[in-house]
Design a protein around this motif. Structure first.
Motif, PDB file in Angstrom:
ATOM      1  N   UNK A 271      -4.841  -2.144  14.199  1.00  0.00           N
ATOM      2  CA  UNK A 271      -3.663  -1.325  13.915  1.00  0.00           C
ATOM      3  C   UNK A 271      -2.886  -1.784  12.688  1.00  0.00           C
ATOM      4  N   UNK A 272      -3.313  -2.877  12.052  1.00  0.00           N
ATOM      5  CA  UNK A 272      -2.580  -3.379  10.890  1.00  0.00           C
ATOM      6  C   UNK A 272      -2.611  -2.355   9.752  1.00  0.00           C
ATOM      7  N   UNK A 273      -1.488  -2.123   9.077  1.00  0.00           N
ATOM      8  CA  UNK A 273      -1.419  -1.129   8.000  1.00  0.00           C
ATOM      9  C   UNK A 273      -2.445  -1.412   6.902  1.00  0.00           C
ATOM     10  N   UNK A 274      -3.171  -0.377   6.514  1.00  0.00           N
ATOM     11  CA  UNK A 274      -4.148  -0.533   5.436  1.00  0.00           C
ATOM     12  C   UNK A 274      -5.391  -1.292   5.819  1.00  0.00           C
ATOM     13  N   UNK A 275      -5.587  -1.552   7.108  1.00  0.00           N
ATOM     14  CA  UNK A 275      -6.733  -2.346   7.546  1.00  0.00           C
ATOM     15  C   UNK A 275      -8.055  -1.601   7.425  1.00  0.00           C
ATOM     16  N   UNK A 276      -9.128  -2.364   7.191  1.00  0.00           N
ATOM     17  CA  UNK A 276     -10.489  -1.838   7.156  1.00  0.00           C
ATOM     18  C   UNK A 276     -11.184  -2.338   8.418  1.00  0.00           C
ATOM     19  N   UNK A 277     -11.613  -1.425   9.269  1.00  0.00           N
ATOM     20  CA  UNK A 277     -12.100  -1.765  10.606  1.00  0.00           C
ATOM     21  C   UNK A 277     -13.558  -1.349  10.746  1.00  0.00           C
ATOM     22  N   UNK A 278     -14.422  -2.324  11.017  1.00  0.00           N
ATOM     23  CA  UNK A 278     -15.843  -2.026  11.163  1.00  0.00           C
ATOM     24  C   UNK A 278     -16.177  -1.768  12.633  1.00  0.00           C
TER      25      UNK A 278
ATOM     26  N   UNK B 153      -3.449  -6.809   1.265  1.00  0.00           N
ATOM     27  CA  UNK B 153      -3.274  -6.248  -0.062  1.00  0.00           C
ATOM     28  C   UNK B 153      -2.562  -4.913   0.096  1.00  0.00           C
ATOM     29  N   UNK B 154      -1.529  -4.667  -0.718  1.00  0.00           N
ATOM     30  CA  UNK B 154      -0.757  -3.443  -0.591  1.00  0.00           C
ATOM     31  C   UNK B 154      -1.416  -2.304  -1.355  1.00  0.00           C
ATOM     32  N   UNK B 155      -1.602  -1.175  -0.694  1.00  0.00           N
ATOM     33  CA  UNK B 155      -2.150   0.023  -1.323  1.00  0.00           C
ATOM     34  C   UNK B 155      -1.250   1.203  -0.977  1.00  0.00           C
ATOM     35  N   UNK B 156      -1.466   2.321  -1.679  1.00  0.00           N
ATOM     36  CA  UNK B 156      -0.587   3.473  -1.483  1.00  0.00           C
ATOM     37  C   UNK B 156      -0.692   4.038  -0.070  1.00  0.00           C
ATOM     38  N   UNK B 157      -1.915   4.210   0.408  1.00  0.00           N
ATOM     39  CA  UNK B 157      -2.136   4.771   1.732  1.00  0.00           C
ATOM     40  C   UNK B 157      -2.350   3.643   2.730  1.00  0.00           C
ATOM     41  N   UNK B 158      -1.422   3.491   3.677  1.00  0.00           N
ATOM     42  CA  UNK B 158      -1.478   2.365   4.601  1.00  0.00           C
ATOM     43  C   UNK B 158      -2.112   2.712   5.952  1.00  0.00           C
ATOM     44  N   UNK B 159      -2.772   3.856   6.042  1.00  0.00           N
ATOM     45  CA  UNK B 159      -3.440   4.246   7.291  1.00  0.00           C
ATOM     46  C   UNK B 159      -4.719   3.424   7.458  1.00  0.00           C
ATOM     47  N   UNK B 160      -4.926   2.770   8.589  1.00  0.00           N
ATOM     48  CA  UNK B 160      -6.169   2.019   8.818  1.00  0.00           C
ATOM     49  C   UNK B 160      -7.398   2.922   8.746  1.00  0.00           C
ATOM     50  N   UNK B 161      -8.529   2.345   8.354  1.00  0.00           N
ATOM     51  CA  UNK B 161      -9.763   3.106   8.191  1.00  0.00           C
ATOM     52  C   UNK B 161     -10.868   2.520   9.053  1.00  0.00           C
ATOM     53  N   UNK B 162     -11.519   3.382   9.847  1.00  0.00           N
ATOM     54  CA  UNK B 162     -12.692   2.980  10.628  1.00  0.00           C
ATOM     55  C   UNK B 162     -13.953   3.272   9.814  1.00  0.00           C
ATOM     56  N   UNK B 163     -14.932   2.360   9.874  1.00  0.00           N
ATOM     57  CA  UNK B 163     -16.220   2.542   9.219  1.00  0.00           C
ATOM     58  C   UNK B 163     -17.294   2.614  10.303  1.00  0.00           C
ATOM     59  N   UNK B 164     -18.002   3.755  10.364  1.00  0.00           N
ATOM     60  CA  UNK B 164     -18.962   4.002  11.436  1.00  0.00           C
ATOM     61  C   UNK B 164     -20.363   4.184  10.860  1.00  0.00           C
ATOM     62  N   UNK B 165     -21.285   3.339  11.262  1.00  0.00           N
ATOM     63  CA  UNK B 165     -22.648   3.377  10.734  1.00  0.00           C
ATOM     64  C   UNK B 165     -23.441   4.539  11.309  1.00  0.00           C
TER      65      UNK B 165
END
Length: 277
Positions: A90-97, A35-47
């Motif tokens: 490393x995929x643009x806009x990815x959500x990484x758990x 899905x295309x979003x404005x900010x394409x930097x991948x995001x890490x989610x840390x519990x």
């Protein structure tokens, strides 16, 4: 009576199957189109302390439904620092758990794991920048990591950080705060002093969103972490205020773990990370 028992058993089996499918979904990356979003930097989610795939799993799933990205990778970090990476972080806009196998280790050890992870992301995946969303002790882990490695060019650089219910001025980050920590924010813990001393490393180039919970029940806390402890982050980065935002959630939906289930919080994070209009 037998028919009623059979219906009950059938219902429980169906519910169990549904739970299993959801568990498996949170454990795997989403390989459907981006899905295309404005900010394409991948995001890490840390519990946080004692966290697991269920900590951020539902939130990541909601972000996908909002159209803010897809879960592109799951990274499981072992106690020795080795890791299993499923998907492509490393995929643009990815959500990484990110999941720590030993989820009750001290934040200093978790900071070391995060160092190893960002090194792998830079060297093996050529990822130049990323965002981080972290809950509870995870937020303190991230700040401790930045206080040591924020300017290391061998690592993937952090652009934006979101912390939720993070105890920045606690004596034991993995446990419910003591009365002292709730009522005397002027008492600075060794952890706070350490982070303050090295704050120059993460100033000026990183943006912070600090989210706190106040149950409005007289405790001035989210039930586990004192409001004053969370908000001391502002004092840790006081020389770069332009890069700092904070948001306080109040009421019954402001509980420590409920911050990860609150759609109001979702929107605040989305606006900050993805430049939503």
């Amino acid at each position: 009576m037998l028919r009623r028992k059979n219906l009950l058993v059938g219902g429980l089996l169906a519910l169990g199957a549904l739970f299993l499918r959801k568990f498996e979904a949170w454990a795997k990356p989403d390989i459907s189109p981006q899905v295309r979003i404005s900010n394409q930097v991948p995001t890490l989610f840390i519990h946080g302390y004692n966290g697991n795939r269920f900590s951020f799993g539902p939130l990541i799933e909601r972000f996908g439904k909002y159209g803010w990205g897809k879960k592109t990778a799951v990274i499981v970090v072992n106690p020795d620092g080795s890791m299993k990476i499923s998907g492509d972080p490393s995929l643009p806009g990815g959500l990484v758990q990110v999941l720590f196998v030993k989820n009750r280790f001290p934040l200093t050890k978790q900071s070391d794991w995060l160092y190893r992870l960002t090194y792998v992301l830079k060297q093996n995946y050529h990822l130049k920048s990323l965002n981080i969303v972290a809950h509870s002790q995870g937020g303190v882990t991230v700040l401790n990591y930045l206080s040591e490695h924020a300017n290391d060019i061998m690592l993937t650089q952090v652009v934006k950080v979101v912390t939720l219910g993070a105890p920045f001025n606690d004596f034991e980050t993995g446990k419910t705060t003591k009365v002292l920590e709730r009522n005397a924010p002027e008492i600075l813990t060794p952890l706070f002093k350490k982070l303050k001393k090295s704050r120059w490393r993460y100033q000026n180039q990183i943006e912070f969103l600090n989210i706190a919970g106040d149950k409005d029940d007289g405790s001035f806390s989210d039930g586990q972490v004192a409001l004053s402890s969370v908000l001391t982050l502002a004092n840790l980065i006081d020389d770069s205020v332009r890069n700092y935002q904070e948001y306080i959630v109040k009421g019954k939906k402001a509980g420590h773990n409920y911050l990860l289930r609150n759609q109001q919080v979702d929107q605040v994070i989305g606006n900050f990370l993805f430049d939503l209009k």
